[in-house]
Design a protein around this motif. Structure first.
Motif, PDB file in Angstrom:
ATOM      1  N   LEU A 163     -49.277  13.244 -16.754  1.00 22.63           N
ATOM      2  CA  LEU A 163     -50.445  10.632 -15.938  1.00 22.63           C
ATOM      3  C   LEU A 163     -50.531  10.147 -17.532  1.00 22.63           C
ATOM      4  N   ILE A 164     -51.278  10.962 -17.938  1.00 23.88           N
ATOM      5  CA  ILE A 164     -51.858  10.392 -19.181  1.00 23.88           C
ATOM      6  C   ILE A 164     -50.712  10.159 -20.323  1.00 23.88           C
ATOM      7  N   GLU A 165     -49.592  10.990 -20.674  1.00 18.30           N
ATOM      8  CA  GLU A 165     -48.072  10.768 -21.576  1.00 18.30           C
ATOM      9  C   GLU A 165     -47.981   9.430 -21.231  1.00 18.30           C
ATOM     10  N   ASP A 166     -47.448   9.534 -19.139  1.00 19.08           N
ATOM     11  CA  ASP A 166     -46.838   8.798 -18.594  1.00 19.08           C
ATOM     12  C   ASP A 166     -47.358   6.894 -19.386  1.00 19.08           C
ATOM     13  N   VAL A 167     -48.617   6.803 -19.000  1.00 16.25           N
ATOM     14  CA  VAL A 167     -49.389   5.709 -18.901  1.00 16.25           C
ATOM     15  C   VAL A 167     -49.654   5.615 -20.912  1.00 16.25           C
ATOM     16  N   GLU A 168     -49.575   6.248 -21.389  1.00 15.34           N
ATOM     17  CA  GLU A 168     -49.439   5.916 -23.111  1.00 15.34           C
ATOM     18  C   GLU A 168     -48.050   5.278 -23.020  1.00 15.34           C
ATOM     19  N   ARG A 169     -47.114   6.219 -22.889  1.00 17.62           N
ATOM     20  CA  ARG A 169     -45.779   5.887 -23.047  1.00 17.62           C
ATOM     21  C   ARG A 169     -45.923   4.016 -22.645  1.00 17.62           C
ATOM     22  N   MET A 170     -45.721   4.085 -21.965  1.00 22.24           N
ATOM     23  CA  MET A 170     -45.825   2.865 -21.070  1.00 22.24           C
ATOM     24  C   MET A 170     -46.344   1.595 -22.244  1.00 22.24           C
ATOM     25  N   LYS A 171     -48.296   1.975 -22.190  1.00 25.36           N
ATOM     26  CA  LYS A 171     -48.604   1.331 -23.176  1.00 25.36           C
ATOM     27  C   LYS A 171     -48.169   0.867 -24.313  1.00 25.36           C
ATOM     28  N   ASN A 172     -47.364   1.757 -25.295  1.00 26.04           N
ATOM     29  CA  ASN A 172     -46.581   1.797 -26.436  1.00 26.04           C
ATOM     30  C   ASN A 172     -44.995   0.965 -26.141  1.00 26.04           C
ATOM     31  N   GLU A 173     -44.703   0.796 -24.979  1.00 21.91           N
ATOM     32  CA  GLU A 173     -43.763   0.386 -25.184  1.00 21.91           C
ATOM     33  C   GLU A 173     -43.709  -1.070 -24.387  1.00 21.91           C
ATOM     34  N   SER A 174     -44.940  -1.234 -23.947  1.00 23.71           N
ATOM     35  CA  SER A 174     -45.239  -2.890 -23.872  1.00 23.71           C
ATOM     36  C   SER A 174     -45.127  -3.048 -24.217  1.00 23.71           C
ATOM     37  N   ALA A 175     -46.301  -2.652 -25.733  1.00 18.53           N
ATOM     38  CA  ALA A 175     -46.739  -3.236 -26.574  1.00 18.53           C
ATOM     39  C   ALA A 175     -45.678  -3.535 -28.090  1.00 18.53           C
ATOM     40  N   THR A 176     -44.320  -2.539 -27.634  1.00 19.47           N
ATOM     41  CA  THR A 176     -43.185  -2.894 -28.821  1.00 19.47           C
ATOM     42  C   THR A 176     -42.503  -4.474 -28.167  1.00 19.47           C
ATOM     43  N   GLU A 177     -42.703  -4.149 -26.841  1.00 17.21           N
ATOM     44  CA  GLU A 177     -42.021  -5.409 -26.181  1.00 17.21           C
ATOM     45  C   GLU A 177     -42.537  -6.938 -27.171  1.00 17.21           C
ATOM     46  N   ILE A 178     -44.077  -6.289 -26.728  1.00 18.19           N
ATOM     47  CA  ILE A 178     -44.521  -7.528 -27.004  1.00 18.19           C
ATOM     48  C   ILE A 178     -44.103  -8.735 -28.112  1.00 18.19           C
ATOM     49  N   ILE A 179     -44.377  -7.325 -29.065  1.00 17.30           N
ATOM     50  CA  ILE A 179     -44.191  -7.713 -30.444  1.00 17.30           C
ATOM     51  C   ILE A 179     -42.417  -8.578 -31.041  1.00 17.30           C
ATOM     52  N   LYS A 180     -41.922  -7.858 -30.582  1.00 13.44           N
ATOM     53  CA  LYS A 180     -39.876  -8.579 -30.276  1.00 13.44           C
ATOM     54  C   LYS A 180     -40.293  -9.510 -29.867  1.00 13.44           C
TER      55      LYS A 180
END
Length: 180
Positions: A163-180
């Protein structure tokens, strides 16, 4: 005669400790990875309200449970540990939603087991049915765009590390989307 009563007693115990299952073929999961969270609106135990739109922009973990389910009883402490880790993080939302269970029963269970997770008591299956047709526990991890990234059931139940891995992956993906 004593042997018959023993078998009867063992059978009843097995039924009472088995996870809550429905008479539906296994695998009819409803919402799956890649799907968007369905529209729902619930009241939480503190009286606040939560809807799908409140989860937009956050990584969310939604857990469907019943306190009488042995697999849910094993899963809830894992979800509590996840909640403890992310409780102060406004970009992560973790909520438990009951399936056919009254608020007083959940509150008693939470008190007995020291749980502090926010929950919504649902005495019917109306919200649950938006997500699935059968089985609990059900855990849905979704990204900021409300798209489901992963799902977990009772086979196997979700582990804290996963679950931590999933949450962290989604947090990183969300941050990447914001940067784009």
């Amino acid at each position: 005669m004593a042997r018959i009563y023993s078998f009867f007693f063992i059978g009843i115990c097995l039924i009472l400790t088995a996870c809550i299952r429905d008479n539906v073929a296994y695998g009819e999961a409803g919402i799956a990875p890649g799907d968007t969270l369905p529209e729902f609106h619930i009241e939480l135990d503190d009286g606040s309200e939560l809807s799908t739109s409140d989860l937009r922009g956050k990584v969310s973990v939604l857990v469907f449970f019943h306190t009488g389910c042995p697999d849910c009883q094993r899963e809830l402490p894992v979800i509590q540990a996840l909640y403890n880790k992310y409780q102060g993080n406004p970009s992560v939302a973790i909520y438990c939603i009951s399936r056919e269970e009254a608020a007083r029963d959940i509150e008693a269970y939470w008190d007995t087991h020291g749980l502090t997770l926010p929950y919504s008591a649902q005495e019917d299956r109306s919200v649950y049915n938006l997500f699935s047709e059968q089985g609990i526990p059900r855990v849905y991890v979704s990204g900021a765009d409300l798209r489901v990234y992963s799902t977990y059931t009772d086979n196997p139940i979700a582990g804290l590390e996963e679950l931590i891995e999933d949450v962290e992956r989604m947090k990183n993906e969300s941050a990447t989307e914001i940067i784009k």
